[in-house]
Design a protein around this motif. Structure first.
Motif, PDB file in Angstrom:
ATOM      1  N   ILE A   1       0.840  -1.202   0.000  1.00 31.14           N
ATOM      2  CA  ILE A   1       0.000   0.000   0.000  1.00 31.14           C
ATOM      3  C   ILE A   1       0.872   1.249   0.000  1.00 31.14           C
ATOM      4  CG2 ILE A   1      -1.724   1.275   1.330  1.00 31.14           C
ATOM      5  CD1 ILE A   1      -2.480  -1.663   2.431  1.00 31.14           C
ATOM      6  N   HIS A   2       1.935   1.207   0.741  1.00 28.19           N
ATOM      7  CA  HIS A   2       2.941   2.264   0.783  1.00 28.19           C
ATOM      8  C   HIS A   2       2.344   3.653   1.023  1.00 28.19           C
ATOM      9  CE1 HIS A   2       6.497  -0.113   0.215  1.00 28.19           C
ATOM     10  NE2 HIS A   2       5.954  -0.737  -0.821  1.00 28.19           N
ATOM     11  N   SER A   3       1.516   3.725   2.052  1.00 29.85           N
ATOM     12  CA  SER A   3       0.999   5.017   2.539  1.00 29.85           C
ATOM     13  C   SER A   3       0.227   5.799   1.475  1.00 29.85           C
ATOM     14  CB  SER A   3       2.151   5.875   3.089  1.00 29.85           C
ATOM     15  OG  SER A   3       2.751   5.264   4.202  1.00 29.85           O
TER      16      SER A   3
ATOM     17  N   ALA B   1      -5.404   5.335  -3.032  1.00 28.53           N
ATOM     18  CA  ALA B   1      -5.471   4.015  -3.660  1.00 28.53           C
ATOM     19  C   ALA B   1      -6.148   3.005  -2.742  1.00 28.53           C
ATOM     20  CB  ALA B   1      -4.069   3.541  -4.031  1.00 28.53           C
ATOM     21  N   LEU B   2      -5.754   2.998  -1.480  1.00 32.41           N
ATOM     22  CA  LEU B   2      -6.318   2.032  -0.536  1.00 32.41           C
ATOM     23  C   LEU B   2      -7.822   2.225  -0.386  1.00 32.41           C
ATOM     24  CD1 LEU B   2      -6.050  -0.200   1.584  1.00 32.41           C
ATOM     25  CD2 LEU B   2      -5.431   1.561   3.261  1.00 32.41           C
ATOM     26  N   THR B   3      -8.267   3.455  -0.309  1.00 29.05           N
ATOM     27  CA  THR B   3      -9.699   3.721  -0.147  1.00 29.05           C
ATOM     28  C   THR B   3     -10.497   3.164  -1.317  1.00 29.05           C
ATOM     29  OG1 THR B   3      -9.244   5.720   1.148  1.00 29.05           O
ATOM     30  CG2 THR B   3     -11.421   5.533   0.140  1.00 29.05           C
TER      31      THR B   3
ATOM     32  N   GLU C   1      -4.539   2.661   9.860  1.00 28.20           N
ATOM     33  CA  GLU C   1      -5.840   2.571  10.532  1.00 28.20           C
ATOM     34  C   GLU C   1      -6.883   1.861   9.671  1.00 28.20           C
ATOM     35  OE1 GLU C   1      -6.069   6.701  11.388  1.00 28.20           O
ATOM     36  OE2 GLU C   1      -4.449   6.502  12.874  1.00 28.20           O
ATOM     37  N   LEU C   2      -6.882   2.114   8.362  1.00 28.76           N
ATOM     38  CA  LEU C   2      -7.835   1.430   7.482  1.00 28.76           C
ATOM     39  C   LEU C   2      -7.527  -0.065   7.376  1.00 28.76           C
ATOM     40  CD1 LEU C   2      -8.764   3.535   4.312  1.00 28.76           C
ATOM     41  CD2 LEU C   2     -10.245   2.679   6.125  1.00 28.76           C
ATOM     42  N   VAL C   3      -6.261  -0.393   7.263  1.00 28.59           N
ATOM     43  CA  VAL C   3      -5.882  -1.807   7.166  1.00 28.59           C
ATOM     44  C   VAL C   3      -6.203  -2.527   8.469  1.00 28.59           C
ATOM     45  CG1 VAL C   3      -3.961  -3.421   6.871  1.00 28.59           C
ATOM     46  CG2 VAL C   3      -4.130  -1.397   5.410  1.00 28.59           C
ATOM     47  N   ARG C   4      -5.915  -1.902   9.577  1.00 34.99           N
ATOM     48  CA  ARG C   4      -6.245  -2.510  10.875  1.00 34.99           C
ATOM     49  C   ARG C   4      -7.737  -2.774  10.995  1.00 34.99           C
ATOM     50  NH1 ARG C   4      -3.914   1.403  15.217  1.00 34.99           N
ATOM     51  NH2 ARG C   4      -4.947  -0.083  16.596  1.00 34.99           N
ATOM     52  N   GLU C   5      -8.537  -1.870  10.448  1.00 37.03           N
ATOM     53  CA  GLU C   5      -9.989  -2.003  10.527  1.00 37.03           C
ATOM     54  C   GLU C   5     -10.523  -3.117   9.636  1.00 37.03           C
ATOM     55  OE1 GLU C   5     -14.000   0.639   9.464  1.00 37.03           O
ATOM     56  OE2 GLU C   5     -12.017   1.593   9.471  1.00 37.03           O
ATOM     57  N   HIS C   6      -9.935  -3.302   8.456  1.00 40.69           N
ATOM     58  CA  HIS C   6     -10.548  -4.170   7.449  1.00 40.69           C
ATOM     59  C   HIS C   6      -9.870  -5.532   7.266  1.00 40.69           C
ATOM     60  CE1 HIS C   6     -13.481  -1.274   5.834  1.00 40.69           C
ATOM     61  NE2 HIS C   6     -12.570  -0.350   6.100  1.00 40.69           N
ATOM     62  N   ALA C   7      -8.577  -5.623   7.495  1.00 41.68           N
ATOM     63  CA  ALA C   7      -7.866  -6.870   7.204  1.00 41.68           C
ATOM     64  C   ALA C   7      -7.933  -7.837   8.384  1.00 41.68           C
ATOM     65  CB  ALA C   7      -6.412  -6.592   6.848  1.00 41.68           C
ATOM     66  N   GLU C   8      -8.138  -9.094   8.063  1.00 42.11           N
ATOM     67  CA  GLU C   8      -8.115 -10.146   9.090  1.00 42.11           C
ATOM     68  C   GLU C   8      -6.729 -10.262   9.696  1.00 42.11           C
ATOM     69  OE1 GLU C   8      -8.041 -14.969   8.748  1.00 42.11           O
ATOM     70  OE2 GLU C   8      -9.837 -13.974   8.001  1.00 42.11           O
TER      71      GLU C   8
END
Length: 243
Positions: A9-11, A15-17, A49-56
């Motif tokens: 993702i590299h910050s 793109a991540l959204t 924060e988004l990855v922590r929220e969505h990724a297992e």
């Protein structure tokens, strides 16, 4: 079961959204992140924060390891080293603690996940060419049927079996019995295959298929964040080219 696999993702929050929006429409059961959530880009905290929220689960990429103080990165080139130093200073304590806790590998049944080569994951060896994939042949008996990797930012897949190692060149393909697969999932935040769209993979374990999914995002906004930060301008410019 449908698994979305994201990596590198590299910050890049823009793109991540967009990738997460696309994944939501795909009705997946799980999201696995192969690491390098940070580095190069200008939005390390929002991405964590988004990855922590969505990724297992999220695995420890080499840039994550460097920022978290879990590897020596003094040999990196100056601009990359500076970006890691910058990220370490910008990240809040909670996200730094999370990066320090990440594992190197993960497994769901006969599906494995790793940032780089699954052989000695802490070494972060690349696998993006047939010669590198052939080096895994002696270890293939210990590998799960399918192993997803990141690190190279390229969309490359290899099938090991019948005494051979072959490229798998397709946007969507099936998993054949009797073979072991190494599948590089591309990059969410910094593609390097001359396609500037974000990339991730969906693996359907019941249909036994793997599909690369490309997603457009606001490159200008992401690049402008880099231009406005204390980061190398090239990290923003290359987003437009996908290299």
């Amino acid at each position: 079961m449908r698994i979305a696999i994201i990596s590198d993702i590299h910050s890049n929050i823009e793109a991540l959204t967009e990738v997460l929006k696309t994944i939501d429409k795909q009705k997946v059961d799980r999201i696995v992140s192969l690491g390098d959530v940070v580095g190069y880009g200008a939005s390390p905290n929002p991405c964590c924060e988004l990855v922590r929220e969505h990724a297992e689960v999220t695995l420890l990429g080499n840039h994550d390891a460097a920022v978290a103080g879990r590897m020596d990165y003094s040999f990196y080139y100056d601009a990359a080293r500076h970006a890691l130093d910058w990220s370490a200073n910008v990240l809040n304590d909670e996200n730094l603690a999370w990066l320090r806790s990440l594992p190197y590998t993960y497994r769901i049944g006969d599906v494995g996940f790793c940032h780089g080569s699954p052989v000695e994951p802490r070494s972060y060896e690349y696998i993006f060419a047939l010669e590198q994939a052939r080096e895994l042949t002696p270890f293939s008996g210990d590998l799960p049927e399918v192993t997803f990797i990141g690190h190279s930012h390229l969309c490359k897949a290899f099938a090991i079996g019948s005494g051979e190692v072959n490229d798998v060149v397709a946007q969507k393909f099936g998993i054949r019995k009797g073979y072991k697969y190494i599948i590089s999932v591309g990059s969410v935040g910094q593609p390097r295959d001359y396609d500037n769209r974000s990339c991730f993979v969906i693996h359907d374990t019941e249909a036994r298929t793997v599909e690369y999914v490309r997603v457009e995002y606001d490159i200008q906004a992401s690049a402008q964040r880099i231009f406005d930060a204390d980061l190398a301008l090239n990290f923003g410019k290359r987003l437009f080219l996908g290299v």
